[in-house]
Design an enzyme around this catalytic site. Structure first.
Site, PDB file in Angstrom:
ATOM      1  N   LEU A   1      52.074  40.099  63.138  1.00  0.00           N
ATOM      2  CA  LEU A   1      53.320  40.600  62.550  1.00  0.00           C
ATOM      3  C   LEU A   1      54.420  40.579  63.604  1.00  0.00           C
ATOM      4  CD1 LEU A   1      51.821  43.752  60.726  1.00  0.00           C
ATOM      5  CD2 LEU A   1      52.005  41.407  59.864  1.00  0.00           C
ATOM      6  N   GLY A   2      55.176  39.490  63.614  1.00  0.00           N
ATOM      7  CA  GLY A   2      56.334  39.385  64.502  1.00  0.00           C
ATOM      8  C   GLY A   2      57.532  39.041  63.640  1.00  0.00           C
ATOM      9  N   ASN A   3      58.503  38.316  64.192  1.00  0.00           N
ATOM     10  CA  ASN A   3      59.600  37.850  63.341  1.00  0.00           C
ATOM     11  C   ASN A   3      59.054  36.999  62.216  1.00  0.00           C
ATOM     12  OD1 ASN A   3      62.148  38.805  63.903  1.00  0.00           O
ATOM     13  ND2 ASN A   3      62.186  37.657  65.827  1.00  0.00           N
TER      14      ASN A   3
ATOM     15  N   GLU B   1      50.023  34.078  73.531  1.00  0.00           N
ATOM     16  CA  GLU B   1      49.865  32.676  73.120  1.00  0.00           C
ATOM     17  C   GLU B   1      49.917  31.739  74.323  1.00  0.00           C
ATOM     18  OE1 GLU B   1      51.958  31.896  69.099  1.00  0.00           O
ATOM     19  OE2 GLU B   1      52.778  33.776  69.798  1.00  0.00           O
TER      20      GLU B   1
ATOM     21  N   ARG C   1      52.885  23.640  73.662  1.00  0.00           N
ATOM     22  CA  ARG C   1      52.765  24.183  72.312  1.00  0.00           C
ATOM     23  C   ARG C   1      53.289  23.132  71.333  1.00  0.00           C
ATOM     24  NH1 ARG C   1      56.233  28.455  68.987  1.00  0.00           N
ATOM     25  NH2 ARG C   1      54.744  28.657  67.284  1.00  0.00           N
TER      26      ARG C   1
ATOM     27  N   ARG D   1      62.229  35.399  56.213  1.00  0.00           N
ATOM     28  CA  ARG D   1      61.565  34.522  55.227  1.00  0.00           C
ATOM     29  C   ARG D   1      60.959  35.362  54.115  1.00  0.00           C
ATOM     30  NH1 ARG D   1      58.074  31.938  59.599  1.00  0.00           N
ATOM     31  NH2 ARG D   1      59.646  30.988  60.924  1.00  0.00           N
TER      32      ARG D   1
ATOM     33  N   ASP E   1      65.484  42.871  61.979  1.00  0.00           N
ATOM     34  CA  ASP E   1      64.740  43.411  63.116  1.00  0.00           C
ATOM     35  C   ASP E   1      64.043  44.716  62.705  1.00  0.00           C
ATOM     36  OD1 ASP E   1      65.155  43.298  66.495  1.00  0.00           O
ATOM     37  OD2 ASP E   1      64.418  45.136  65.559  1.00  0.00           O
TER      38      ASP E   1
ATOM     39  N   ILE F   1      55.728  43.528  65.885  1.00  0.00           N
ATOM     40  CA  ILE F   1      55.648  44.650  64.938  1.00  0.00           C
ATOM     41  C   ILE F   1      54.239  45.245  64.951  1.00  0.00           C
ATOM     42  CG2 ILE F   1      55.816  45.266  62.486  1.00  0.00           C
ATOM     43  CD1 ILE F   1      57.996  43.032  62.261  1.00  0.00           C
ATOM     44  N   GLY F   2      53.237  44.390  64.882  1.00  0.00           N
ATOM     45  CA  GLY F   2      51.845  44.873  64.862  1.00  0.00           C
ATOM     46  C   GLY F   2      51.493  45.687  66.101  1.00  0.00           C
ATOM     47  N   GLU F   3      52.051  45.276  67.256  1.00  0.00           N
ATOM     48  CA  GLU F   3      51.707  45.974  68.506  1.00  0.00           C
ATOM     49  C   GLU F   3      52.520  47.251  68.691  1.00  0.00           C
ATOM     50  OE1 GLU F   3      52.063  43.089  71.754  1.00  0.00           O
ATOM     51  OE2 GLU F   3      51.180  41.601  70.432  1.00  0.00           O
TER      52      GLU F   3
ATOM     53  N   HIS G   1      50.618  30.045  63.536  1.00  0.00           N
ATOM     54  CA  HIS G   1      50.247  31.161  64.422  1.00  0.00           C
ATOM     55  C   HIS G   1      48.785  31.055  64.854  1.00  0.00           C
ATOM     56  CE1 HIS G   1      53.465  33.932  62.399  1.00  0.00           C
ATOM     57  NE2 HIS G   1      53.972  33.359  63.486  1.00  0.00           N
TER      58      HIS G   1
ATOM     59  N   ASN H   1      56.886  25.381  76.114  1.00  0.00           N
ATOM     60  CA  ASN H   1      57.186  25.498  74.689  1.00  0.00           C
ATOM     61  C   ASN H   1      58.601  24.964  74.512  1.00  0.00           C
ATOM     62  OD1 ASN H   1      57.717  26.224  72.091  1.00  0.00           O
ATOM     63  ND2 ASN H   1      57.244  28.400  72.346  1.00  0.00           N
TER      64      ASN H   1
ATOM     65  N   ARG I   1      62.646  47.104  64.245  1.00  0.00           N
ATOM     66  CA  ARG I   1      63.002  48.356  64.934  1.00  0.00           C
ATOM     67  C   ARG I   1      64.205  49.008  64.239  1.00  0.00           C
ATOM     68  NH1 ARG I   1      62.555  47.412  71.125  1.00  0.00           N
ATOM     69  NH2 ARG I   1      62.790  45.380  70.190  1.00  0.00           N
TER      70      ARG I   1
HETATM   71  P1  AMP Z   1      57.906  38.964  67.890  1.00  0.00           P
HETATM   72  O1  AMP Z   1      58.420  37.862  67.016  1.00  0.00           O
HETATM   73  O2  AMP Z   1      56.411  38.993  67.997  1.00  0.00           O
HETATM   74  O3  AMP Z   1      58.591  39.047  69.217  1.00  0.00           O
HETATM   75  O4  AMP Z   1      58.282  40.345  67.156  1.00  0.00           O
HETATM   76  C1  AMP Z   1      59.608  40.702  66.905  1.00  0.00           C
HETATM   77  C2  AMP Z   1      59.629  41.880  65.939  1.00  0.00           C
HETATM   78  O5  AMP Z   1      58.950  43.012  66.553  1.00  0.00           O
HETATM   79  C3  AMP Z   1      61.043  42.357  65.605  1.00  0.00           C
HETATM   80  O6  AMP Z   1      61.136  42.624  64.206  1.00  0.00           O
HETATM   81  C4  AMP Z   1      61.153  43.637  66.401  1.00  0.00           C
HETATM   82  O7  AMP Z   1      62.054  44.551  65.809  1.00  0.00           O
HETATM   83  C5  AMP Z   1      59.732  44.160  66.294  1.00  0.00           C
HETATM   84  N1  AMP Z   1      59.508  45.232  67.280  1.00  0.00           N
HETATM   85  C6  AMP Z   1      59.439  45.136  68.623  1.00  0.00           C
HETATM   86  N2  AMP Z   1      59.299  46.375  69.168  1.00  0.00           N
HETATM   87  C7  AMP Z   1      59.275  47.258  68.138  1.00  0.00           C
HETATM   88  C8  AMP Z   1      59.145  48.677  68.023  1.00  0.00           C
HETATM   89  N3  AMP Z   1      59.001  49.432  69.103  1.00  0.00           N
HETATM   90  N4  AMP Z   1      59.139  49.231  66.793  1.00  0.00           N
HETATM   91  C9  AMP Z   1      59.298  48.467  65.694  1.00  0.00           C
HETATM   92  N5  AMP Z   1      59.410  47.126  65.711  1.00  0.00           N
HETATM   93  C10 AMP Z   1      59.411  46.527  66.915  1.00  0.00           C
END
Ligand code: AMP
Length: 403
Positions: A211-213, A386, A93, A243, A284, A333-335, A182, A7, A286
């Site tokens: 649901l990530g960044n 991915e 990628r 965004r 973020d 976030i989703g996980e 995605h 990537n 978290r």
């Molecule tokens: P990704 O882009 O898939 O790596 O996701 C990043 C996002 O996942 C960021 O907003 C992180 O704060 C969120 N994230 C990761 N672990 C947790 C957690 N335990 N609780 C809440 N959000 C999380």
């Protein structure tokens, strides 16, 4: 059979080496800050006992060519790959495949030119992806290379869902339409959902929430994507870390008139200063969750807005799918964020989605079901992968089109 997944970004190369017999990761790492002070390699390799050992090296890495050579040499030194000739293929990628690429594609000079012609659609990503492919082809000329596109899974979206209601000539002359992103993640989790549910994917109607960044939703009818929330670019749709997602387009012209900001400056605000960050100052999730628990009203608003937008997409996709077998959460976030999953599903019993709040707590191991016994549709958490999906598609492409 070994496959290397690359990537390539503008100043980074991330990589994973897979043994495809058991889909295990033999080594993984990244090169960061190429051609910048502090350029470094971070490399993890798996021992025969299955433990991962990490090494970090800071050294000058002046360009992607040196970066690729360093990856090949560290893979050799650490015993993961004696020679690039051992590789079945290299999977790359690629962010934007436009309408040209509906499937993973063997990289040839013609394919590279077609991807180059798509640069206006993805000016930040496609040039870096191209550079990674060119360097890998030069450095390992005997290894077949495959491009795997983030947009490809969404190419099954029908015309009425991918067109915008703007003059047709803007589509014809400038390819303005919904592409979606995605796709590699959505494809991976819907395949895993079918395996988990022990049903053929072709029999399932699913909504996938990555649901990530970045964040996007996809509606899957009988295994095929029929709509997705990201559009011409990844700016449309759900609220993301920085965004804005969906927006009245007239806001841009209003801001230009009222503030004198250029369209470039507004584009940067909508991509980098908006979303969760725009609402509560932090991107973020978290941290946003911690701030909300401590009573911060902006963080609470950010979470409410984030989940409200997701719920609107669940409702819309439920309507167009005409029935739902499962809702999938994936991405960081989703996980991980149980409070987000709970808030997205709250009040959706009338759509057949009823969360079991006990099962939903925490971060589940592997694929898990979160719905209560009387929920009509399943609610699943499926960790995305991915890189593995790119490796699998690389093998499938090479087996379908042998040299
Ligand atoms: P990704 O882009 O898939 O790596 O996701 C990043 C996002 O996942 C960021 O907003 C992180 O704060 C969120 N994230 C990761 N672990 C947790 C957690 N335990 N609780 C809440 N959000 C999380």
């Amino acid at each position: 059979m070994k496959v290397l997944v690359l990537n390539s970004g503008s100043s980074s190369i991330k990589y994973q080496l897979f043994e495809m017999r058991d889909e295990s990761v033999l080594a993984a790492g990244s090169i960061e800050q190429i051609d910048e002070p502090g350029s470094h390699l971070s490399h993890c390799v798996r021992s025969p006992q299955g433990e991962m050992t990490k090494t970090l090296r800071t050294l000058p890495i002046n360009d992607h060519r040196q970066g690729f050579a360093l990856i090949a040499s560290v893979l050799k030194e650490t015993g993961a790959l004696a020679d690039t000739g051992e590789l079945k293929g290299i999977g790359h990628r690629v962010v934007h495949g436009g309408e040209k690429f509906k499937e993973p594609t063997r990289v040839t000079p013609e394919v590279l030119s077609t991807i180059r012609a798509l640069i206006p659609l993805a000016p930040l990503h496609n040039p870096a992806n191209l550079l990674g492919m060119e360097v890998a082809m030069e450095s390992a000329p005997s290894v077949p290379q495959v491009a795997v596109f983030d947009t490809a899974f969404h190419q099954s979206i029908p015309r009425h869902a991918y067109h915008y209601a703007i003059p047709k000539k803007l589509y014809e002359a400038h390819q303005v339409r919904r592409y979606g992103f995605h796709g590699t993640s959505h494809r991976y989790v819907v395949k895993k959902a079918a395996e988990f549910l022990q049903k053929p994917l072709e029999s399932l109607n699913l909504i996938s929430l990555h649901l990530g960044n970045g964040a996007s939703a996809a509606a899957i009818r009988q295994g095929r994507c029929i709509d997705t929330s990201m559009g011409l670019t990844p700016l449309e749709g759900l609220i993301m870390g920085t965004r804005c997602g969906d927006l009245d387009p007239a806001i841009i012209f209003y801001l230009e008139r009222e503030t004198g900001l250029t369209s470039g400056a507004i584009e940067s605000i909508l991509n980098k200063e908006s979303g969760l960050k725009g609402i509560c100052g932090v991107n973020d999730m978290r941290t946003v969750g911690e701030m909300a628990s401590a009573g911060n009203p902006e963080a609470q608003l950010a979470i409410t807005m984030y989940c409200y937008r997701i719920k609107k997409y669940i409702g819309a996709y439920y309507a167009v799918l005409g029935g739902l077998d499962g809702l999938i959460f994936t991405g960081g976030i989703g996980e991980n964020a149980d409070f987000i999953r709970a808030a997205c599903c709250e009040g959706l019993a009338h759509l057949g989605l009823k969360m079991d709040n006990g099962k939903n707590l925490g971060r589940p191991e592997g694929c898990s079901a979160m719905e209560s016994k009387d929920s009509r549709a399943r609610i699943l958490v499926i960790p995305t992968n991915e890189e593995l999906e790119i490796a699998e598609q690389t093998v499938a492409c090479l087996e379908a089109e042998p040299l």
